[in-house]
Design a protein around this motif. Structure first.
Motif, PDB file in Angstrom:
ATOM      1  N   LEU A 163      50.314  40.790  28.583  1.00  0.00           N
ATOM      2  CA  LEU A 163      50.095  39.481  29.476  1.00  0.00           C
ATOM      3  C   LEU A 163      48.930  38.709  29.206  1.00  0.00           C
ATOM      4  O   LEU A 163      47.814  39.208  29.558  1.00  0.00           O
ATOM      5  N   THR A 164      48.975  37.480  28.609  1.00  0.00           N
ATOM      6  CA  THR A 164      48.091  36.792  28.308  1.00  0.00           C
ATOM      7  C   THR A 164      48.164  35.255  28.569  1.00  0.00           C
ATOM      8  O   THR A 164      49.262  34.847  28.192  1.00  0.00           O
ATOM      9  N   LEU A 206      50.782  45.450  29.473  1.00  0.00           N
ATOM     10  CA  LEU A 206      49.203  45.356  29.492  1.00  0.00           C
ATOM     11  C   LEU A 206      48.662  44.184  30.368  1.00  0.00           C
ATOM     12  O   LEU A 206      48.962  43.172  29.488  1.00  0.00           O
ATOM     13  N   GLY A 236      45.126  42.208  31.412  1.00  0.00           N
ATOM     14  CA  GLY A 236      43.823  41.944  31.067  1.00  0.00           C
ATOM     15  C   GLY A 236      42.790  42.063  32.239  1.00  0.00           C
ATOM     16  O   GLY A 236      43.357  42.268  33.557  1.00  0.00           O
ATOM     17  N   GLU A 270      40.359  40.708  35.305  1.00  0.00           N
ATOM     18  CA  GLU A 270      40.360  39.800  36.258  1.00  0.00           C
ATOM     19  C   GLU A 270      39.377  38.611  35.699  1.00  0.00           C
ATOM     20  O   GLU A 270      39.968  37.553  35.792  1.00  0.00           O
ATOM     21  N   SER A 271      38.408  39.023  35.271  1.00  0.00           N
ATOM     22  CA  SER A 271      37.278  38.109  34.964  1.00  0.00           C
ATOM     23  C   SER A 271      37.398  37.581  33.467  1.00  0.00           C
ATOM     24  O   SER A 271      37.102  36.450  33.037  1.00  0.00           O
ATOM     25  N   ALA A 272      38.157  38.178  32.578  1.00  0.00           N
ATOM     26  CA  ALA A 272      37.924  37.907  31.140  1.00  0.00           C
ATOM     27  C   ALA A 272      38.975  38.349  29.943  1.00  0.00           C
ATOM     28  O   ALA A 272      38.948  37.956  29.151  1.00  0.00           O
ATOM     29  N   LEU A 307      52.536  37.841  25.673  1.00  0.00           N
ATOM     30  CA  LEU A 307      53.511  37.138  26.581  1.00  0.00           C
ATOM     31  C   LEU A 307      52.731  36.169  27.641  1.00  0.00           C
ATOM     32  O   LEU A 307      52.009  36.708  28.339  1.00  0.00           O
ATOM     33  N   ARG A 308      53.354  35.124  27.696  1.00  0.00           N
ATOM     34  CA  ARG A 308      52.620  34.085  28.680  1.00  0.00           C
ATOM     35  C   ARG A 308      53.675  33.582  29.824  1.00  0.00           C
ATOM     36  O   ARG A 308      54.845  33.349  29.445  1.00  0.00           O
ATOM     37  N   ILE A 309      53.279  33.449  30.924  1.00  0.00           N
ATOM     38  CA  ILE A 309      54.042  32.993  31.818  1.00  0.00           C
ATOM     39  C   ILE A 309      53.425  31.608  32.026  1.00  0.00           C
ATOM     40  O   ILE A 309      52.487  31.235  32.214  1.00  0.00           O
ATOM     41  N   SER A 342      45.398  30.495  35.671  1.00  0.00           N
ATOM     42  CA  SER A 342      45.949  31.804  35.542  1.00  0.00           C
ATOM     43  C   SER A 342      46.458  32.304  36.874  1.00  0.00           C
ATOM     44  O   SER A 342      46.010  31.674  38.094  1.00  0.00           O
ATOM     45  N   LEU A 343      47.171  33.092  36.732  1.00  0.00           N
ATOM     46  CA  LEU A 343      47.599  34.070  38.227  1.00  0.00           C
ATOM     47  C   LEU A 343      46.990  35.119  38.146  1.00  0.00           C
ATOM     48  O   LEU A 343      46.239  35.523  37.408  1.00  0.00           O
ATOM     49  N   VAL A 387      46.103  38.993  38.834  1.00  0.00           N
ATOM     50  CA  VAL A 387      46.730  39.901  37.841  1.00  0.00           C
ATOM     51  C   VAL A 387      47.824  40.650  38.406  1.00  0.00           C
ATOM     52  O   VAL A 387      48.934  40.737  37.817  1.00  0.00           O
ATOM     53  N   ALA A 397      51.038  38.406  38.564  1.00  0.00           N
ATOM     54  CA  ALA A 397      51.543  38.120  37.292  1.00  0.00           C
ATOM     55  C   ALA A 397      52.283  39.348  36.707  1.00  0.00           C
ATOM     56  O   ALA A 397      53.476  39.216  36.367  1.00  0.00           O
TER      57      ALA A 397
HETATM   58  C1  SAM Z   1      42.922  36.128  36.260  1.00  0.00           C
HETATM   59  S1  SAM Z   1      43.688  36.434  34.690  1.00  0.00           S
HETATM   60  C2  SAM Z   1      42.286  36.354  33.559  1.00  0.00           C
HETATM   61  C3  SAM Z   1      41.929  35.075  33.255  1.00  0.00           C
HETATM   62  C4  SAM Z   1      40.848  35.098  32.186  1.00  0.00           C
HETATM   63  N1  SAM Z   1      39.971  34.144  32.168  1.00  0.00           N
HETATM   64  C5  SAM Z   1      41.485  34.905  30.924  1.00  0.00           C
HETATM   65  O1  SAM Z   1      41.336  33.905  30.099  1.00  0.00           O
HETATM   66  O2  SAM Z   1      42.279  35.806  30.232  1.00  0.00           O
HETATM   67  C6  SAM Z   1      43.889  38.364  34.669  1.00  0.00           C
HETATM   68  C7  SAM Z   1      45.004  38.863  33.985  1.00  0.00           C
HETATM   69  O3  SAM Z   1      46.372  38.157  34.448  1.00  0.00           O
HETATM   70  C8  SAM Z   1      47.358  38.087  33.600  1.00  0.00           C
HETATM   71  N2  SAM Z   1      47.831  36.876  33.732  1.00  0.00           N
HETATM   72  C9  SAM Z   1      47.272  35.824  34.571  1.00  0.00           C
HETATM   73  N3  SAM Z   1      48.014  34.753  34.363  1.00  0.00           N
HETATM   74  C10 SAM Z   1      48.895  34.809  33.370  1.00  0.00           C
HETATM   75  C11 SAM Z   1      49.932  33.923  32.695  1.00  0.00           C
HETATM   76  N4  SAM Z   1      49.946  32.697  33.023  1.00  0.00           N
HETATM   77  N5  SAM Z   1      50.728  34.630  31.623  1.00  0.00           N
HETATM   78  C12 SAM Z   1      50.435  35.940  31.315  1.00  0.00           C
HETATM   79  N6  SAM Z   1      49.319  36.601  31.882  1.00  0.00           N
HETATM   80  C13 SAM Z   1      48.766  36.197  32.838  1.00  0.00           C
HETATM   81  C14 SAM Z   1      46.579  38.428  32.295  1.00  0.00           C
HETATM   82  O4  SAM Z   1      46.910  39.780  31.771  1.00  0.00           O
HETATM   83  C15 SAM Z   1      45.241  38.199  32.532  1.00  0.00           C
HETATM   84  O5  SAM Z   1      44.455  38.915  31.588  1.00  0.00           O
END
Ligand code: SAM
Length: 161
Positions: free
Chosen positions: A77-78, A97, A99, A101-103, A117-119, A127-128, A130, A133
């Motif tokens: 999920l990215t 999988l 990622g 929260e920070s990076a 996969l992108r939401i 972003s959402l 974690v 998501a």
């Molecule tokens: C807070 S987000 C990470 C934000 C981070 N700055 C980045 O650029 O990836 C934490 C995790 O939530 C998931 N996530 C959050 N929003 C998402 C979205 N719109 N689509 C897919 N995964 C998402 C991903 O796995 C991401 O690595």
């Protein structure tokens, strides 16, 4: 279906994932190092009484996870994914999988995924959370693969007609 956390930063989120894993009967993989000192006492505290019901495995590193992880597609999920969530047909043995929260995840982990996969989010939304998501995606994945506990149970023991 499994959920894997890549080097999570926030202990409360790990607690939420352990509870999700326990409640839905979905396995959980925690890929370390985490962004906080990990010890059994801390995890137990975050997981509360769900600790014993959950089924989770800790891996010392991404390398360790890659060499011994369970079979199944790695669905990352990215926010930069090229597959959009509503378009994906899930498999029962997919590993979802998440990622940090920070990076998010580094490039080599991104490249190693079978599906990115992108939401889809509204413009300007980054972003959402974690765990949210993951909840959205695991819910749809279980729905598609008939993997919700009650459904699976009913499947194993169809009601008498
Ligand atoms: C807070 S987000 C990470 C934000 C981070 N700055 C980045 O650029 O990836 C934490 C995790 O939530 C998931 N996530 C959050 N929003 C998402 C979205 N719109 N689509 C897919 N995964 C998402 C991903 O796995 C991401 O690595």
């Amino acid at each position: 279906m499994r959920i894997a956390l890549y080097e999570p930063d926030i202990p409360q989120n790990v607690g939420a994932f352990i509870r999700l894993s326990a409640c839905l009967g979905v396995g959980l993989d925690i890929i370390e190092p985490c962004g906080f000192p990990v010890d059994d006492r801390r995890i137990r505290r975050a997981a509360m009484d769900y600790y014993d019901l959950a089924s989770f495995v800790r891996y010392a590193s991404w390398r360790a996870f890659r060499s011994i992880r369970p079979a199944g597609r790695l669905v990352l999920l990215t926010t930069t994914g090229d597959t959009v969530f509503p378009d994906l047909a899930f498999h029962p043995d997919d590993i979802l999988l998440l990622g940090r929260e920070s990076a998010g995840v580094p490039d080599d982990v991104h490249a190693a995924a079978d599906v990115r996969l992108r939401i889809p989010l509204r413009p300007r939304a980054r972003s959402l959370n974690v765990a949210l998501a993951a909840s959205m995606v695991v819910s749809e994945a279980l729905r598609q693969t008939n993997g919700f506990y009650a459904q699976a149970d009913q499947h194993a023991h169809p009601p008498a007609r």
